[in-house]
Design an enzyme around this catalytic site. Structure first.
Site, short mmCIF file in Angstrom:
data_model
loop_
_atom_site.label_atom_id
_atom_site.label_comp_id
_atom_site.label_asym_id
_atom_site.label_seq_id
_atom_site.Cartn_x
_atom_site.Cartn_y
_atom_site.Cartn_z
NE ARG A 1 6.90 0.18 5.37
CZ ARG A 1 5.63 -0.08 5.42
NH1 ARG A 1 5.48 -1.43 4.49
NH2 ARG A 1 5.13 0.79 5.34
CG HIS B 1 3.56 3.89 8.99
ND1 HIS B 1 3.77 4.41 7.55
CD2 HIS B 1 3.45 2.61 8.12
CE1 HIS B 1 3.09 4.03 6.48
NE2 HIS B 1 3.18 2.99 6.29
NE ARG C 1 -1.68 -2.22 3.06
CZ ARG C 1 -1.59 -3.70 2.29
NH1 ARG C 1 -2.67 -3.53 1.86
NH2 ARG C 1 -0.82 -4.48 2.83
CB THR C 2 3.63 1.94 2.48
OG1 THR C 2 2.51 1.83 3.29
CG2 THR C 2 3.95 4.03 3.21
CE LYS D 1 26.55 -2.66 -5.56
NZ LYS D 1 26.83 -1.63 -6.29
N1 CP Z 1 -0.26 -0.12 5.52
C1 CP Z 1 0.81 -0.30 5.42
O1 CP Z 1 1.82 0.25 5.69
O2 CP Z 1 0.87 -0.68 4.47
P1 CP Z 1 2.37 -2.17 3.44
O3 CP Z 1 3.23 -2.47 4.47
O4 CP Z 1 1.71 -2.77 2.08
O5 CP Z 1 2.86 -0.33 3.03
#
Ligand code: CP
Length: 305
Positions: A101, A129, A51-52, A80
């Protein structure tokens, strides 16, 4: 140049503005079709995501911009031994904004100190998040019409669930919010979140292990997955992962207008029979993610439409 590492990097007024822009995008998508023409988003994902990453990319493409990046640390030079700081210094020259991320808490903050362009924390370990929280807030505004006075039940892995930590930070700024923390003892909310954003603010809070016992009082039930990837011990994960499974039978205890949220991915914690319940809004929630991320990109790139 601003980054968003923590949801508190945005004021309540700025969040209201982002929601208003997201609503305008939903109503008038054509108006925004070329807003980020010639701008590039880099998605640097050192940890898996559906999603993100894809909603950030869909957001930039819907604004007429371009995207580049990687979805796996193993396909980047991190493999590396390159540091996050060096990666970001380099990517700053290829893009206008970065969504990152990383499994290590604080990595996006370190990146933001080195970056010449805005960084959005797209999830750092078991920490925060913030762009998921913007998604959650847009969902709550649409489904409940307000933030104030809501009783919010957070259920499952409150220890490692970064979406829970950021949502509590955000909701603690609205009056009359009550938190009901539902988890096994081993997965309780960390002290740094409970103390700073609930206790020190004098907010109402209940900590329980039984979902059924508190279900009737909830306005929002925010289910979470037990985060197996953050456990040190496979045995503990297997023992705890199915502690809470939401079923249609359990939902008979809930208010008719309670909403069921989940940041997704779901594993086993919501029975798929719940998906047809009108109170289940987790797939609508995932769809809102694209629009609020469009609004966030516009804000950080200082693009006026
Ligand atoms: N909600 C969320 O962070 O989903 P993903 O891990 O799929 O990005």
């Amino acid at each position: 140049m601003r980054s968003v590492i923590d949801i508190l990097d945005l004021s309540v007024e700025e969040i209201d503005q982002l929601i208003a822009v997201a609503d305008d995008i939903i109503a008038n998508p054509a108006k925004y079709r070329e807003a980020c023409k010639y701008k590039t988003l880099a998605t640097l994902f050192f940890e898996p995501s559906t999603r993100t990453r894809l909603s950030f990319e869909a957001a930039m493409l819907s604004l007429g911009g371009n995207v580049l990046g990687f979805s796996d640390a193993a396909s980047s030079s991190a493999k590396k031994g390159e540091s996050v700081a060096d990666t970001v210094s380099v990517v700053s020259g290829y893009a206008d904004i970065i969504a990152m991320r990383h499994p290590k808490e604080g990595a996006p903050l370190v990146a933001s100190m080195k970056s010449l362009i805005p960084i959005i924390n797209a999830g750092d370990g078991g920490h925060f998040h913030p762009s998921q929280t913007l998604t959650d807030l847009l969902t709550i505004r649409h489904e409940k019409g307000r933030f104030e006075g809501l009783t919010v039940g957070l259920c499952g892995d409150l220890k490692f669930g970064r979406t829970v930590h950021s949502l509590i930070e955000a909701m603690s700024r609205y009056t009359g919010v009550k938190f009901v923390l539902i988890s096994p003892d081993e997965l309780k909310l960390p002290d740094f979140v409970r103390k700073t954003f609930i206790e020190d603010k004098g907010l109402a809070c209940q900590q329980v292990t039984s979902l059924e016992a508190v279900m009737p009082q909830l306005d929002i039930l925010y289910m979470t997955r037990v985060q197996g990837e953050r456990f040190f011990n496979e045995e503990d994960y297997l023992r705890l992962r199915d502690t809470y499974i939401l079923t249609p039978e359990k939902l008979k205890l809930a208010k008719d207008d309670m909403i069921i949220m989940h940041p997704l991915p779901r594993v086993n914690e919501i029975d798929t029979r719940v998906d047809d319940d009108p109170r289940a809004c987790y797939f609508r929630q995932a769809h809102y993610g694209k629009f609020i991320r469009m609004a966030l990109i516009l804000k950080l790139l200082e693009v006026e439409v």
